[in-house]
Design a protein around this motif. Sequence first.
Motif, short mmCIF file in Angstrom:
data_model
loop_
_atom_site.label_atom_id
_atom_site.label_comp_id
_atom_site.label_asym_id
_atom_site.label_seq_id
_atom_site.Cartn_x
_atom_site.Cartn_y
_atom_site.Cartn_z
N PHE A 1 1.20 -1.04 -0.14
CA PHE A 1 0.25 0.01 0.24
C PHE A 1 0.59 1.50 0.12
O PHE A 1 0.53 2.47 -0.41
N GLY A 2 2.22 0.61 0.31
CA GLY A 2 2.94 2.46 0.36
C GLY A 2 2.72 3.11 1.72
O GLY A 2 2.24 2.89 2.71
N LEU A 3 3.45 4.38 2.00
CA LEU A 3 3.30 5.13 2.83
C LEU A 3 1.84 5.40 3.18
O LEU A 3 1.30 6.25 2.21
N VAL A 4 2.30 5.69 4.54
CA VAL A 4 0.70 6.87 4.62
C VAL A 4 1.16 8.11 4.76
O VAL A 4 2.17 8.70 5.20
N ARG A 5 0.81 9.37 3.74
CA ARG A 5 1.67 11.09 3.71
C ARG A 5 0.21 11.78 4.22
O ARG A 5 -0.78 11.36 4.90
N ASP A 6 0.88 12.71 4.51
CA ASP A 6 -0.15 13.92 5.04
C ASP A 6 -0.39 14.01 6.43
O ASP A 6 -2.01 13.94 6.80
N THR A 7 0.52 12.71 7.35
CA THR A 7 -0.19 12.94 8.49
C THR A 7 -0.49 13.93 9.09
O THR A 7 1.02 14.93 9.18
N PRO A 8 -0.63 14.33 10.25
CA PRO A 8 -1.19 16.65 10.57
C PRO A 8 -0.47 15.95 11.51
O PRO A 8 -0.01 14.91 11.84
N THR A 9 0.55 16.93 11.76
CA THR A 9 1.72 17.38 12.65
C THR A 9 0.52 18.96 14.19
O THR A 9 -0.17 19.42 13.65
N GLY A 10 0.82 18.52 14.95
CA GLY A 10 1.02 19.97 15.82
C GLY A 10 0.12 19.05 17.26
O GLY A 10 0.41 17.50 17.16
N VAL A 11 -0.20 19.70 17.53
CA VAL A 11 -1.04 19.18 18.98
C VAL A 11 -2.62 19.27 18.93
O VAL A 11 -2.82 19.68 17.45
N GLY A 12 -3.38 18.83 19.57
CA GLY A 12 -5.04 19.55 19.90
C GLY A 12 -5.67 18.45 19.33
O GLY A 12 -6.96 18.34 18.91
N PHE A 13 -5.42 17.04 19.26
CA PHE A 13 -6.60 15.96 18.23
C PHE A 13 -6.40 15.24 20.06
O PHE A 13 -5.67 15.09 21.22
N GLN A 14 -8.35 15.42 20.24
CA GLN A 14 -7.93 13.66 21.30
C GLN A 14 -8.55 12.67 20.77
O GLN A 14 -8.57 11.70 22.09
N ALA A 15 -8.21 12.34 19.31
CA ALA A 15 -8.39 10.62 19.28
C ALA A 15 -8.43 10.38 18.36
O ALA A 15 -7.82 11.28 17.37
N VAL A 16 -7.69 9.35 17.64
CA VAL A 16 -6.97 8.62 16.06
C VAL A 16 -7.39 7.21 16.60
O VAL A 16 -7.61 6.76 16.83
N SER A 17 -8.02 6.57 15.27
CA SER A 17 -7.61 5.49 14.91
C SER A 17 -7.71 5.12 13.64
O SER A 17 -7.25 5.46 12.39
N VAL A 18 -6.93 3.94 13.39
CA VAL A 18 -6.84 4.38 12.18
C VAL A 18 -7.03 2.57 11.56
O VAL A 18 -7.25 1.61 12.20
N GLY A 19 -7.24 2.49 10.40
CA GLY A 19 -8.14 2.08 9.22
C GLY A 19 -6.56 1.60 8.47
O GLY A 19 -5.85 0.63 8.91
N CYS A 20 -7.08 0.55 7.40
CA CYS A 20 -5.91 -0.22 6.66
C CYS A 20 -6.04 0.59 5.35
O CYS A 20 -5.90 1.13 4.62
#
Length: 87
Positions: A1-20
Amino acid sequence: FGLVRDTPTGVGFQAVSVGCGHCVAIRADGSLHSWGQDLDGQVRGTPTGVQFEAVSAGRSHSFAVKFDGSLVSWGFEGGVRDVPCHH
């Protein structure tokens, strides 16, 4: 599938979920941010607004729970859908 791009940076996130191949996060203001592979609309179909409190990413789709308890889905099987939740 390659690399995951455009991952956000910084602070202020409450939750994250990873799909395929894609990820979805909730910002502190209740808005959603998705990134990664977008073959089935799992990124471009991300709902807008600041009403989300929980999120879950699947293989080619995601779900989010709004503050009012309703459920929204997007990605595989087409479009954003509001799904009523009964408590």
